[in-house]
Design a protein around this motif. Structure first.
Motif, PDB file in Angstrom:
ATOM      1  N   ALA A 203       7.230  -4.319  -1.359  1.00 25.59           N
ATOM      2  CA  ALA A 203       6.836  -2.976  -0.929  1.00 25.59           C
ATOM      3  C   ALA A 203       5.681  -2.440  -1.758  1.00 25.59           C
ATOM      4  O   ALA A 203       4.778  -1.782  -1.243  1.00 25.59           O
ATOM      5  CB  ALA A 203       8.040  -2.032  -1.008  1.00 25.59           C
ATOM      6  N   VAL A 204       5.685  -2.745  -3.043  1.00 23.52           N
ATOM      7  CA  VAL A 204       4.636  -2.224  -3.914  1.00 23.52           C
ATOM      8  C   VAL A 204       3.321  -2.964  -3.659  1.00 23.52           C
ATOM      9  O   VAL A 204       2.238  -2.357  -3.630  1.00 23.52           O
ATOM     10  CB  VAL A 204       5.098  -2.264  -5.395  1.00 23.52           C
ATOM     11  CG1 VAL A 204       4.860  -3.598  -6.046  1.00 23.52           C
ATOM     12  CG2 VAL A 204       4.477  -1.140  -6.192  1.00 23.52           C
ATOM     13  N   ALA A 205       3.393  -4.271  -3.443  1.00 25.12           N
ATOM     14  CA  ALA A 205       2.179  -5.049  -3.177  1.00 25.12           C
ATOM     15  C   ALA A 205       1.503  -4.553  -1.901  1.00 25.12           C
ATOM     16  O   ALA A 205       0.286  -4.382  -1.836  1.00 25.12           O
ATOM     17  CB  ALA A 205       2.514  -6.533  -3.044  1.00 25.12           C
ATOM     18  N   LYS A 206       2.342  -4.307  -0.896  1.00 23.64           N
ATOM     19  CA  LYS A 206       1.822  -3.867   0.398  1.00 23.64           C
ATOM     20  C   LYS A 206       1.119  -2.506   0.270  1.00 23.64           C
ATOM     21  O   LYS A 206       0.115  -2.250   0.923  1.00 23.64           O
ATOM     22  CB  LYS A 206       3.002  -3.761   1.365  1.00 23.64           C
ATOM     23  CG  LYS A 206       2.618  -3.914   2.817  1.00 23.64           C
ATOM     24  CD  LYS A 206       3.874  -4.044   3.662  1.00 23.64           C
ATOM     25  CE  LYS A 206       3.658  -3.513   5.064  1.00 23.64           C
ATOM     26  NZ  LYS A 206       2.651  -4.236   5.820  1.00 23.64           N
ATOM     27  N   ARG A 207       1.629  -1.675  -0.612  1.00 18.95           N
ATOM     28  CA  ARG A 207       1.043  -0.339  -0.758  1.00 18.95           C
ATOM     29  C   ARG A 207      -0.198  -0.351  -1.643  1.00 18.95           C
ATOM     30  O   ARG A 207      -1.009   0.561  -1.573  1.00 18.95           O
ATOM     31  CB  ARG A 207       2.075   0.622  -1.344  1.00 18.95           C
ATOM     32  CG  ARG A 207       3.065   1.142  -0.313  1.00 18.95           C
ATOM     33  CD  ARG A 207       4.139   1.963  -1.001  1.00 18.95           C
ATOM     34  NE  ARG A 207       4.911   2.763  -0.072  1.00 18.95           N
ATOM     35  CZ  ARG A 207       5.954   2.327   0.628  1.00 18.95           C
ATOM     36  NH1 ARG A 207       6.311   1.061   0.536  1.00 18.95           N
ATOM     37  NH2 ARG A 207       6.623   3.138   1.429  1.00 18.95           N
ATOM     38  N   ILE A 208      -0.348  -1.334  -2.541  1.00 17.60           N
ATOM     39  CA  ILE A 208      -1.452  -1.297  -3.496  1.00 17.60           C
ATOM     40  C   ILE A 208      -2.592  -2.252  -3.112  1.00 17.60           C
ATOM     41  O   ILE A 208      -3.666  -1.815  -2.750  1.00 17.60           O
ATOM     42  CB  ILE A 208      -0.958  -1.587  -4.932  1.00 17.60           C
ATOM     43  CG1 ILE A 208      -0.026  -0.445  -5.380  1.00 17.60           C
ATOM     44  CG2 ILE A 208      -2.140  -1.689  -5.898  1.00 17.60           C
ATOM     45  CD1 ILE A 208       0.593  -0.653  -6.742  1.00 17.60           C
ATOM     46  N   HIS A 209      -2.370  -3.533  -3.173  1.00 16.63           N
ATOM     47  CA  HIS A 209      -3.516  -4.440  -3.022  1.00 16.63           C
ATOM     48  C   HIS A 209      -3.382  -5.404  -1.854  1.00 16.63           C
ATOM     49  O   HIS A 209      -4.302  -6.178  -1.604  1.00 16.63           O
ATOM     50  CB  HIS A 209      -3.721  -5.233  -4.317  1.00 16.63           C
ATOM     51  CG  HIS A 209      -2.610  -6.198  -4.591  1.00 16.63           C
ATOM     52  ND1 HIS A 209      -1.461  -5.805  -5.236  1.00 16.63           N
ATOM     53  CD2 HIS A 209      -2.449  -7.489  -4.273  1.00 16.63           C
ATOM     54  CE1 HIS A 209      -0.653  -6.850  -5.318  1.00 16.63           C
ATOM     55  NE2 HIS A 209      -1.221  -7.874  -4.727  1.00 16.63           N
TER      56      HIS A 209
END
Lengths: 258, 325
Positions: A37-43
């Motif tokens: 979820a964090v990867a999808k939102r950041i880079h």
């Protein structure tokens, strides 16, 4: 500038950084959902998350607590079932990256999520391999989450639930696997990777404030420390997104840093 | 099984469904997945009626499996994963029973179990796969030779052989088909003709039902056939594969049912606590299983406030903002 953060936050962000934009991510429960979820939102906004239960590219407005959580069924491109999910996992056109966790790991990234002690009368029974055996068999690559402890990083796992590089070298290919194998092991202390030739685990990076010796002390087998770098600490942006958007209830992150 | 497509012959209470269609020693396929669409009404009724020596088959299962194992009505399981995600990463009663040697377990992977149900659904004797070479999932057998080849237990767990179509002699895994006696399915809708519609992820319920000799479906709503036939692309099972239909609102509680209700974090957390202690678990069974005659009594015990807390919002299918700690 330094920010206070927990090792769970660092693990989720570290695994998230290993994701490439456009990867197709096979997520399980726990930290892997945070990482994806964090990867999808950041880079990696073009990466797609899917679950073995059949939820493909869900909106993930709220964090799922299981792969069968109704939150993996909301805002998807489509809802299907297990057979559809497994058809994607091993699809030759897709760079599928699977996140797995386990109770034990050996120097070649073979993992155990089934039991400790004798299989027929185990000292401790775990849930079983679930879809991890399949992800380890069929995905393009695997990222493994572990707590770095001597009893978990062992010379030989009590039960081989999901295959890594098997005995190292070319043994994985010889066993019948066409692709895949573990890319990295992300722990509470740092990141291990696997040698291109021998396929044995080595220390690739320590988290800030962690020494290679400290990692070695918490590993139950010889670990090459000569290639160890240092991971960048979490940025304020990473922490903000992780805490405010991905897991505001700290359901998986657990207690906030002091 | 009759080919009747009149629901009148099939609509019945959970008590009647279990009495007529679940026998001691049956191989039972559990539909749903960990915290979603477990056929809890039937699981509790099986315990109340004191069925014994059941053989459960599933991919990844949670609450229904754990309560059945905990109640002591299960002898054997074939599964890939036993737990409820973050609420109980390993099913508490499952873990205790396995460690105490009270149940025999055969581990497979989720893909392998899915393929075995698919083979059963297609009436194939076995099915090839390329998952798990050199793993203990394939190398170690849970069931001993005394069980092998008896009843519905295949003579071997799996066979690794060469792909006969490949000149390179590449290995392939052959997995035995599963043909359970009964499948337990919880669906959102059953039509008045018996057609079944599952909303959200279907997991492997359709293949499990098709692989089974008998099928019990519990449902949130019984609806007019015309309602389901307006959009048949959405339907999951034809009427003539279903033997018993049990109208059971909140029938998957404490697990979730998409578009109807979320899982119940308070109940699942409470269950985790009591399941860890033998006496507390006996009390739980007394209060929540033996002490409630039917689903209405069960729901009265859960209480209006908890049911309203987990009620799904129609826009997303779950309960947004639900406190899940």
């Amino acid at each position: 500038m330094a920010h206070a953060y927990t090792s769970k936050e660092m693990m989720a962000l570290t695994a998230g950084r290993l994701v490439k934009n456009g990867d197709v991510l096979f997520a399980g429960t726990g930290l892997s959902m945070l990482a994806a979820a964090v990867a999808k939102r950041i880079h990696a906004p073009q990466s797609v998350v899917f679950f073995e239960t059949g939820g493909i590219d869900p909106a993930l407005k709220e964090l799922p607590l299981a792969v069968a959580d109704p939150r993996v069924m909301a805002g998807t491109c489509m809802n299907s079932g297990l057979l559809d999910a497994f058809s994607l996992l091993g699809h030759r056109r897709l760079r599928t990256i699977a996140f797995l966790g386990a109770a034990q790991i050996d120097p070649f990234g073979n993992i155990n999520s089934t039991c400790l002690g004798d299989y027929h009368r185990p000292k401790v029974r775990f849930p079983g391999c679930g879809g991890a055996c399949d992800a380890a068999s069929l995905a393009f690559g695997v990222i493994i989450f572990m707590q770095q402890e001597k009893k978990r990083f062992v010379e030989k796992v009590d039960y081989l639930s999901s295959v890594g590089w098997l005995k190292g070298g070319n043994s994985r290919r010889q066993a019948g696997y066409k692709r895949g194998g573990p890319i990295a092991v992300v722990t509470n202390l740092g990141v291990m990777k696997f040698d291109e030739q021998s396929r044995r685990m080595y220390l690739a990076a320590c988290y800030p404030g962690v020494s290679p010796a400290q990692v070695a002390e918490n590993t139950g087998f010889d670990l090459d420390l000569t290639r160890a770098g240092e991971s960048a600490p979490p940025s304020q942006e990473e922490l903000t997104i992780l805490r405010r958007e991905v897991d505001p209830q700290r359901l998986i992150l657990g207690p906030a840093p002091e | 099984m009759s080919a009747s497509i009149d629901l009148k012959d099939k609509l019945m209470s959970a008590e009647e469904a279990v009495r007529r269609f679940v026998k001691d020693g049956d191989m039972i396929a559990l539909g749903g997945f960990t915290v979603n669409r477990n056929a809890m009404v039937i699981a509790r009724e099986i315990i109340r009626q004191g069925r014994r020596e059941l053989h459960l088959v599933m991919h990844s299962h949670g609450q229904a499996m754990d309560i059945l194992v905990g109640a002591g009505v299960v002898s054997r399981l074939e599964l890939a994963y036993g737990g409820t995600g973050r609420f109980a990463p390993t099913g508490i009663r499952f873990r205790k029973a396995v460690q105490a040697g009270q149940v025999q377990v055969e581990d497979y992977s989720n893909f392998q179990m899915s393929l075995r149900f698919l083979a059963g659904a297609l009436n194939l004797p076995f099915i090839p796969s390329c998952s798990g070479f050199e793993s203990d999932v394939l190398n170690r057998e849970g069931f001993g030779p005394e069980l092998r080849g008896r009843g519905r237990i295949p003579s071997r767990k799996a066979i690794i052989t060469d792909n006969p179509f490949s000149p390179d002699r590449e290995p392939v895994v052959l997995l035995p088909a599963l043909a359970p006696d009964v499948a337990l399915i919880h669906a959102q809708f059953v039509g008045e003709d018996g057609t079944v519609r599952i909303k959200g992820l279907t997991f492997l319920d359709i293949e499990q039902a098709k692989a089974a000799s008998r099928v019990i479906v519990t449902c949130e709503e019984v609806v007019p056939s015309t309602f389901l036939r307006q959009d048949p692309d959405q339907n999951s099972l034809p009427p003539f594969l279903v033997d018993a239909v049990v109208l059971a609102p909140f029938g998957a509680h404490p697990t979730a049912c998409h578009y109807f209700y979320d899982y119940d974090p308070r109940h699942l957390n409470m269950y985790r606590q009591v399941a860890g202690d033998d006496n507390d678990f006996r009390t739980y069974l007394k209060e929540w299983v033996y002490g409630v005659a039917d689903q209405e009594a069960y729901l009265a015990k859960v209480g209006v406030s908890d049911l309203m807390r987990i009620k799904a919002n129609s826009s997303v299918g779950y309960a947004p903002g639900l406190d899940r700690r």
